[in-house]
Write an enzyme that holds these catalytic residues in place. Structure first.
Site, mmCIF file in Angstrom:
data_model
loop_
_atom_site.group_PDB
_atom_site.id
_atom_site.type_symbol
_atom_site.label_atom_id
_atom_site.label_comp_id
_atom_site.label_asym_id
_atom_site.label_seq_id
_atom_site.Cartn_x
_atom_site.Cartn_y
_atom_site.Cartn_z
ATOM 1 N N ARG A 302 12.478 36.094 -8.199
ATOM 2 C CA ARG A 302 12.691 37.266 -9.060
ATOM 3 C C ARG A 302 13.724 36.923 -10.137
ATOM 4 N NH1 ARG A 302 10.959 41.832 -5.645
ATOM 5 N NH2 ARG A 302 8.991 40.986 -4.885
ATOM 6 N N GLU A 304 15.699 38.486 -11.946
ATOM 7 C CA GLU A 304 16.489 39.691 -12.219
ATOM 8 C C GLU A 304 17.946 39.273 -12.357
ATOM 9 O OE1 GLU A 304 15.838 42.234 -8.888
ATOM 10 O OE2 GLU A 304 13.743 42.612 -9.369
ATOM 11 N N ARG A 310 23.075 42.559 -2.751
ATOM 12 C CA ARG A 310 21.797 42.493 -2.025
ATOM 13 C C ARG A 310 20.655 41.843 -2.806
ATOM 14 N NH1 ARG A 310 19.039 48.371 -1.627
ATOM 15 N NH2 ARG A 310 18.819 48.820 -3.834
ATOM 16 N N HIS A 311 20.961 41.249 -3.983
ATOM 17 C CA HIS A 311 19.904 40.622 -4.775
ATOM 18 C C HIS A 311 20.052 39.104 -4.829
ATOM 19 C CE1 HIS A 311 19.307 44.738 -6.381
ATOM 20 N NE2 HIS A 311 18.055 44.327 -6.469
ATOM 21 N N GLU A 453 16.867 49.447 1.432
ATOM 22 C CA GLU A 453 15.431 49.150 1.500
ATOM 23 C C GLU A 453 15.193 47.697 1.918
ATOM 24 O OE1 GLU A 453 12.356 47.092 -0.810
ATOM 25 O OE2 GLU A 453 13.616 48.201 -2.226
ATOM 26 N N SER A 456 8.790 47.197 0.862
ATOM 27 C CA SER A 456 8.079 48.077 -0.051
ATOM 28 C C SER A 456 6.602 47.835 0.208
ATOM 29 C CB SER A 456 8.440 47.679 -1.479
ATOM 30 O OG SER A 456 8.373 48.818 -2.280
ATOM 31 N N ARG A 504 17.555 40.160 3.813
ATOM 32 C CA ARG A 504 18.038 41.551 3.919
ATOM 33 C C ARG A 504 17.958 42.046 5.353
ATOM 34 N NH1 ARG A 504 16.283 45.424 -1.180
ATOM 35 N NH2 ARG A 504 17.207 44.100 -2.784
#
Length: 530
Positions: A302, A304, A310-311, A453, A456, A504
């Site tokens: 990812r 991002e 948490r990323h 979370e 998903s 996670r």
């Protein structure tokens, strides 16, 4: 030349030669002293060696280059129990700490998360020189020891093996550590805030990650990654028992799997490709190819620029996809049951690891219900509204609101794990099946652990026409996903699934506060090494 000049020159010459003689004499004396000193040292060393009856019982061994095969069984530290008392054993371990005291030296020998006290003492098996040698072995060096296992009267609280100690008879260094370590293991496992009064150090996260090989040797890291291995094993075993097939999917792909801009572009010969944001499209193609139930474990990328707790830019995805008969809740039940089996397996088989991590990072035991609690998005909104949160019906949950909802659910239902169902369609990817009764919502869900979370998922659109419409709505280039859409033109069963982040799950199960603690060599926007 006058007589005076000649006399003066001769006197000068004589003075110089006297000086030279003196200097020469001094050098001879100096050399004689040095030779005498060396002879004395050699004599001392010889007498020491002659006196050292144990000289063959210790030393630094030549590098192991597979020169010989030794018929020797090495005992594991964790197997050193009172049942082995009075046995003579061989063992390989790291020197965790050493402390010389008079004619003896105490060592703590470590193997992964287990350690044992060992003693070298002057006696009929060990000489003074052997004790000195043992005391000077650098921390973290790897040694082979032959030792007698002895019961102890008083428990050794500082070691994992509390009922026995080793009395060393031979000790050989297999691999020597440099004397200066980038960090001390005891500092790296010290709980935050502990020992501040005594001025003891703790190690910050960047130092740990920069020296990850050393940090991974700590009891906490060993426990975290053994538990993580357990999560993968339980995930595989549970799904295999449920009739799922493990698949492998490509990570270099022609179009962004989720759409959007957060993809890594890679050069691919004369064109560009992307690193997969998820195995989504391929696991669905496998369902269309009649594999019925599939799962995969692999890296997910990812792009991002999120520097949060948490990323990560690369993490391990535990992905599930399955055909269902009539309702996507069949998928939810299958996934929640898999998660419950993982939680039970960890609770029943990894207590040692959980307790080890808790020593440094205390947290409440993880709670879950059977069957798993499932709330609808509208119910969650009502709970948040009641708690004073203002947000629209079709808004996605922000991280603070997710956490708050987690706390509200825990208070009301006493569970750390639950499912949130029926998300607004506007906040989900193009391949999500709309809710047949209310076009604002969708047949999609997230799963949460301790208010964060971890999964998903959704029922997927399995009709090529509807999928094309949804892709156009999301402004996705149809040419780039042609192979994906075409998979649904030849009959596709209704299906759904989800993607779980391994790091996670481990972080939240153990109640840790940063995902970098559960990623072996983490990648985030600021870290590309080691």
């Amino acid at each position: 030349m006058t007589k005076e000049t000649v006399d003066g020159a001769m006197e000068e010459q004589q003075a110089q030669s006297k000086k030279g003689l003196k200097k020469q004499q001094k050098e001879v004396e100096k050399a004689a002293k040095k030779a005498e000193k060396q002879a004395k040292l050699a004599a001392e060393q010889q007498s020491t060696e002659e006196d050292d009856f144990a000289k063959d019982r210790y030393g630094v061994l030549a590098m192991v280059q597979s020169q010989q095969k030794l018929d020797r069984t090495l005992v594991r530290v964790k197997d050193l129990t009172p049942e082995k008392a009075d046995q003579l054993i061989w063992m390989r371990a790291r020197v965790h700490t050493s402390r010389a005291k008079g004619k003896q030296c105490f060592l703590v020998l470590r193997q992964q998360q287990f350690n044992v006290q060992a003693l070298v003492a002057v006696g009929d098996r060990a000489s003074k020189q052997m004790v000195k040698f043992a005391a000077n072995i650098t921390k973290e060096s790897i040694v082979d020891v032959e030792a007698a296992v002895r019961r102890v009267e008083q428990k050794i609280e500082s070691c994992s093996q509390q009922d026995v100690e080793l009395h060393i008879e031979r000790i050989f260094v297999i691999s020597q550590a440099e004397p200066r370590l980038p960090l001390q293991l005891e500092d790296a496992v010290r709980p935050d805030g502990e020992g501040e009064e005594e001025g003891r150090a703790t190690v910050n996260q960047d130092t740990k990650l920069d020296n990850r090989v050393i940090d991974l040797r700590t009891t906490t890291s060993q426990a975290i990654f053994r538990l993580q291995s357990g999560v993968c094993q339980l995930f595989r075993d549970t799904l295999t028992q449920k009739g799922f097939v493990e698949i492998q999917t490509p990570k270099i792909i022609s179009a962004a799997s989720e759409g959007g801009a957060n993809v890594f572009t890679v050069s691919y010969f004369k064109t560009s490709a992307y690193l997969a944001q998820s195995p989504q499209l391929y696991k669905q193609m496998c369902i269309c190819a009649d594999f019925d139930k599939v799962f995969c474990v692999g890296p997910v990328f990812r792009a991002e620029d999120s520097n949060t707790h948490r990323h990560l830019t690369e993490f391990v995805g535990l992905d599930i996809e399955m055909a269902f008969n009539y309702h996507y809740h069949e998928v939810i039940e299958s996934i929640t049951d898999t998660m419950v089996q993982i939680f039970k397996g960890l609770r029943d088989n990894f207590q040692t690891e959980i307790q080890t991590v808790n020593k440094q990072f205390p947290s409440e035991p993880f709670k879950f219900l059977e069957p798993t609690l499932r709330l609808e998005y509208t119910e969650a909104l009502a709970m948040l509204h009641e708690a004073g949160v203002e947000m629209g019906d079709e808004e996605d949950l922000s991280t603070p609101n997710e956490k708050l909802l987690g706390r509200l659910v825990k208070e009301k239902y006493d569970t750390d794990f639950y499912v949130l169902d029926k998300y607004p369609l506007a906040v989900r990817p193009f391949y999500t099946m709309p809710d047949p009764n209310n076009p604002k919502y969708s047949n999609s869900y997230d799963m949460f652990m301790r208010g964060e979370e971890i999964l998903s998922g959704a029922q997927r659109v399995h009709d090529a026409q509807l999928l094309t419409e949804r892709a156009i709505h999301h402004q996705i280039d149809l040419e780039k996903i042609k192979a994906y859409i075409d998979s649904f033109r030849y009959g596709a069963p209704p299906h759904g699934g989800g993607g779980i982040g391994l790091e996670r799950v481990c972080m939240l199960y153990l109640g840790l506060h940063n995902i970098r603690q559960t990623s072996m060599f983490p990648r985030d926007p600021k870290r590309l090494t080691p």
